[in-house]
Design a protein around this motif. Structure first.
Motif, PDB file in Angstrom:
ATOM      1  N   TRP A  25       0.836  -1.200   0.000  1.00 37.07           N
ATOM      2  CA  TRP A  25       0.000   0.000   0.000  1.00 37.07           C
ATOM      3  C   TRP A  25       0.867   1.244   0.000  1.00 37.07           C
ATOM      4  CZ3 TRP A  25      -4.486  -0.315   4.102  1.00 37.07           C
ATOM      5  CH2 TRP A  25      -5.454  -1.227   3.667  1.00 37.07           C
ATOM      6  N   LYS A  26       0.349   2.268  -0.632  1.00 40.46           N
ATOM      7  CA  LYS A  26       0.908   3.613  -0.541  1.00 40.46           C
ATOM      8  C   LYS A  26       0.113   4.360   0.531  1.00 40.46           C
ATOM      9  CE  LYS A  26       1.936   3.796  -5.497  1.00 40.46           C
ATOM     10  NZ  LYS A  26       3.207   3.212  -5.445  1.00 40.46           N
ATOM     11  N   GLN A  27       0.567   5.550   0.898  1.00 38.34           N
ATOM     12  CA  GLN A  27      -0.172   6.331   1.898  1.00 38.34           C
ATOM     13  C   GLN A  27      -1.597   6.602   1.438  1.00 38.34           C
ATOM     14  OE1 GLN A  27       1.801   9.815   3.415  1.00 38.34           O
ATOM     15  NE2 GLN A  27       3.572   8.649   4.114  1.00 38.34           N
ATOM     16  N   SER A  28      -1.779   6.804   0.144  1.00 38.10           N
ATOM     17  CA  SER A  28      -3.131   7.073  -0.363  1.00 38.10           C
ATOM     18  C   SER A  28      -4.054   5.875  -0.153  1.00 38.10           C
ATOM     19  CB  SER A  28      -3.090   7.471  -1.838  1.00 38.10           C
ATOM     20  OG  SER A  28      -2.489   6.446  -2.615  1.00 38.10           O
ATOM     21  N   ASP A  29      -3.513   4.665  -0.224  1.00 36.10           N
ATOM     22  CA  ASP A  29      -4.325   3.465   0.014  1.00 36.10           C
ATOM     23  C   ASP A  29      -4.789   3.406   1.465  1.00 36.10           C
ATOM     24  OD1 ASP A  29      -4.005   2.379  -2.656  1.00 36.10           O
ATOM     25  OD2 ASP A  29      -1.972   1.809  -2.070  1.00 36.10           O
ATOM     26  N   ALA A  31      -4.948   5.956   3.494  1.00 39.25           N
ATOM     27  CA  ALA A  31      -5.849   7.101   3.690  1.00 39.25           C
ATOM     28  C   ALA A  31      -7.260   6.740   3.258  1.00 39.25           C
ATOM     29  CB  ALA A  31      -5.330   8.313   2.922  1.00 39.25           C
ATOM     30  N   ASN A  32      -7.394   6.120   2.112  1.00 40.98           N
ATOM     31  CA  ASN A  32      -8.722   5.730   1.620  1.00 40.98           C
ATOM     32  C   ASN A  32      -9.367   4.688   2.519  1.00 40.98           C
ATOM     33  OD1 ASN A  32      -8.641   7.449  -0.605  1.00 40.98           O
ATOM     34  ND2 ASN A  32      -7.702   5.906  -1.914  1.00 40.98           N
ATOM     35  N   THR A  38      -5.142  12.180   3.044  1.00 43.01           N
ATOM     36  CA  THR A  38      -3.763  11.807   2.750  1.00 43.01           C
ATOM     37  C   THR A  38      -2.766  12.788   3.347  1.00 43.01           C
ATOM     38  OG1 THR A  38      -4.497  10.769   0.694  1.00 43.01           O
ATOM     39  CG2 THR A  38      -2.152  11.192   0.901  1.00 43.01           C
ATOM     40  N   SER A  39      -3.045  14.071   3.264  1.00 38.82           N
ATOM     41  CA  SER A  39      -2.112  15.070   3.800  1.00 38.82           C
ATOM     42  C   SER A  39      -1.987  14.946   5.315  1.00 38.82           C
ATOM     43  CB  SER A  39      -2.542  16.484   3.406  1.00 38.82           C
ATOM     44  OG  SER A  39      -3.840  16.754   3.906  1.00 38.82           O
ATOM     45  N   LEU A  41      -2.545  12.130   7.070  1.00 42.57           N
ATOM     46  CA  LEU A  41      -1.834  10.881   7.308  1.00 42.57           C
ATOM     47  C   LEU A  41      -0.334  11.084   7.117  1.00 42.57           C
ATOM     48  CD1 LEU A  41      -1.995   7.854   7.930  1.00 42.57           C
ATOM     49  CD2 LEU A  41      -2.258   7.462   5.482  1.00 42.57           C
ATOM     50  N   HIS A  42       0.038  11.830   6.106  1.00 46.58           N
ATOM     51  CA  HIS A  42       1.455  12.115   5.872  1.00 46.58           C
ATOM     52  C   HIS A  42       2.075  12.816   7.085  1.00 46.58           C
ATOM     53  CE1 HIS A  42       5.166  13.157   3.871  1.00 46.58           C
ATOM     54  NE2 HIS A  42       4.985  14.402   4.269  1.00 46.58           N
TER      55      HIS A  42
END
Length: 84
Positions: A25-29, A31-32, A38-39, A41-42
């Motif tokens: 997973w990426k951060q966007s995954d 986050a969703n 996303t911002s 979560l970052h």
């Protein structure tokens, strides 16, 4: 916050990243899946902001872990022990 508090926050962020990597997973995954922007979560994962308990619960749930499991894995990481 004392050293342990800062250290465990860092270990939690690192463990979340490890769990994300295991799921590819990426951060966007994450986050969703967790409903966290996303911002935001970052900022949590970079250490710019502490992770509030309700957010930690949502992240753990999105990763298919209990809060306890995620926290225990982070603590093992902090103590230099093997992490599942």
């Amino acid at each position: 916050m004392g050293n342990y508090g800062a250290d465990i926050q860092s270990a939690i962020a690192m463990q979340i990243k490890a769990e994300m990597a295991a799921k590819d997973w990426k951060q966007s995954d994450l986050a969703n899946a967790s409903g966290i922007p996303t911002s935001t979560l970052h900022r949590y994962l970079s250490g710019s902001r502490d992770i509030p308990l309700p957010v930690f619960a949502e992240i753990a749930k999105a990763l298919d872990l209990s809060m306890i499991e995620l926290a225990q894995r982070a603590e093992r990481r902090l103590n230099g022990q093997d992490v599942l």
